[in-house]
Design a protein around this motif. Sequence first.
Motif, PDB file in Angstrom:
ATOM      1  N   HIS A   1       0.844  -1.187   0.000  1.00 34.10           N
ATOM      2  CA  HIS A   1       0.000   0.000   0.000  1.00 34.10           C
ATOM      3  C   HIS A   1       0.880   1.238   0.000  1.00 34.10           C
ATOM      4  O   HIS A   1       1.917   1.265   0.645  1.00 34.10           O
ATOM      5  N   THR A   2       0.476   2.249  -0.721  1.00 39.60           N
ATOM      6  CA  THR A   2       1.189   3.518  -0.682  1.00 39.60           C
ATOM      7  C   THR A   2       0.312   4.550  -0.006  1.00 39.60           C
ATOM      8  O   THR A   2      -0.901   4.421   0.030  1.00 39.60           O
ATOM      9  N   GLY A   3       0.918   5.575   0.525  1.00 38.47           N
ATOM     10  CA  GLY A   3       0.168   6.600   1.241  1.00 38.47           C
ATOM     11  C   GLY A   3       0.145   6.321   2.726  1.00 38.47           C
ATOM     12  O   GLY A   3       0.751   5.385   3.217  1.00 38.47           O
ATOM     13  N   TRP A   4      -0.587   7.136   3.448  1.00 40.93           N
ATOM     14  CA  TRP A   4      -0.598   7.008   4.895  1.00 40.93           C
ATOM     15  C   TRP A   4      -1.565   5.914   5.342  1.00 40.93           C
ATOM     16  O   TRP A   4      -2.460   5.519   4.612  1.00 40.93           O
ATOM     17  N   THR A   5      -1.335   5.429   6.554  1.00 41.04           N
ATOM     18  CA  THR A   5      -2.202   4.415   7.157  1.00 41.04           C
ATOM     19  C   THR A   5      -2.453   4.784   8.616  1.00 41.04           C
ATOM     20  O   THR A   5      -1.757   5.623   9.177  1.00 41.04           O
ATOM     21  N   PHE A   6      -3.423   4.156   9.227  1.00 44.27           N
ATOM     22  CA  PHE A   6      -3.757   4.437  10.614  1.00 44.27           C
ATOM     23  C   PHE A   6      -2.821   3.737  11.605  1.00 44.27           C
ATOM     24  O   PHE A   6      -2.640   4.216  12.716  1.00 44.27           O
ATOM     25  N   ILE A   7      -2.268   2.623  11.228  1.00 46.04           N
ATOM     26  CA  ILE A   7      -1.497   1.787  12.152  1.00 46.04           C
ATOM     27  C   ILE A   7      -0.006   1.877  11.819  1.00 46.04           C
ATOM     28  O   ILE A   7       0.384   1.751  10.670  1.00 46.04           O
ATOM     29  N   THR A   8       0.829   2.059  12.849  1.00 51.12           N
ATOM     30  CA  THR A   8       2.273   2.143  12.638  1.00 51.12           C
ATOM     31  C   THR A   8       2.865   0.756  12.410  1.00 51.12           C
ATOM     32  O   THR A   8       2.255  -0.263  12.741  1.00 51.12           O
ATOM     33  N   SER A   9       4.065   0.726  11.892  1.00 52.71           N
ATOM     34  CA  SER A   9       4.771  -0.538  11.696  1.00 52.71           C
ATOM     35  C   SER A   9       5.027  -1.230  13.031  1.00 52.71           C
ATOM     36  O   SER A   9       4.940  -2.460  13.132  1.00 52.71           O
ATOM     37  N   HIS A  10       5.321  -0.466  14.065  1.00 52.89           N
ATOM     38  CA  HIS A  10       5.549  -1.059  15.389  1.00 52.89           C
ATOM     39  C   HIS A  10       4.287  -1.770  15.878  1.00 52.89           C
ATOM     40  O   HIS A  10       4.357  -2.878  16.413  1.00 52.89           O
ATOM     41  N   ALA A  11       3.130  -1.150  15.685  1.00 56.18           N
ATOM     42  CA  ALA A  11       1.872  -1.769  16.105  1.00 56.18           C
ATOM     43  C   ALA A  11       1.578  -3.018  15.276  1.00 56.18           C
ATOM     44  O   ALA A  11       1.108  -4.023  15.805  1.00 56.18           O
ATOM     45  N   ARG A  12       1.868  -2.964  13.985  1.00 54.18           N
ATOM     46  CA  ARG A  12       1.647  -4.135  13.128  1.00 54.18           C
ATOM     47  C   ARG A  12       2.509  -5.310  13.570  1.00 54.18           C
ATOM     48  O   ARG A  12       2.041  -6.443  13.637  1.00 54.18           O
ATOM     49  N   VAL A  13       3.779  -5.044  13.852  1.00 57.82           N
ATOM     50  CA  VAL A  13       4.683  -6.109  14.289  1.00 57.82           C
ATOM     51  C   VAL A  13       4.211  -6.677  15.623  1.00 57.82           C
ATOM     52  O   VAL A  13       4.160  -7.892  15.810  1.00 57.82           O
ATOM     53  N   LEU A  14       3.828  -5.818  16.546  1.00 59.93           N
ATOM     54  CA  LEU A  14       3.335  -6.271  17.848  1.00 59.93           C
ATOM     55  C   LEU A  14       2.085  -7.136  17.676  1.00 59.93           C
ATOM     56  O   LEU A  14       1.957  -8.184  18.320  1.00 59.93           O
TER      57      LEU A  14
END
Length: 109
Positions: A8-21
């Motif tokens: 996906h390109t552009g902004w998202t609601f969830i950070t990479s840190h939250a996704r990994v967690l």
Amino acid sequence: MVGVPQSHTGWTFITSHARVLAAIADNPNARIRDIAARCRLTERAVSRIISDLEQDGYLSHTRDGRTNNYRIEPDKVLRHPAEAGLSVASLLSLLVQDETDRIRKPVAR
């Protein structure tokens, strides 16, 4: 990996840190390679994020042979002042679905 969304390109609601967690919460024995594929990140980025999370006490791991077993600290409070008082558990309750809820349910409008 089946079921992994396209990049996906552009902004998202969830950070990479939250996704990994969330990926680790879903599978505490996941390999970095699998976490990276699920989160659409490089293995190097996932390694750095895991290091960040461990350094700040949100995550720890033990080794079982060649496998890492991750443990999330659910009572740890989120870092940003806007989320003061919210715990990791409250964040994960939004991001990690119970096995019984994995079937897509219609959204009420």
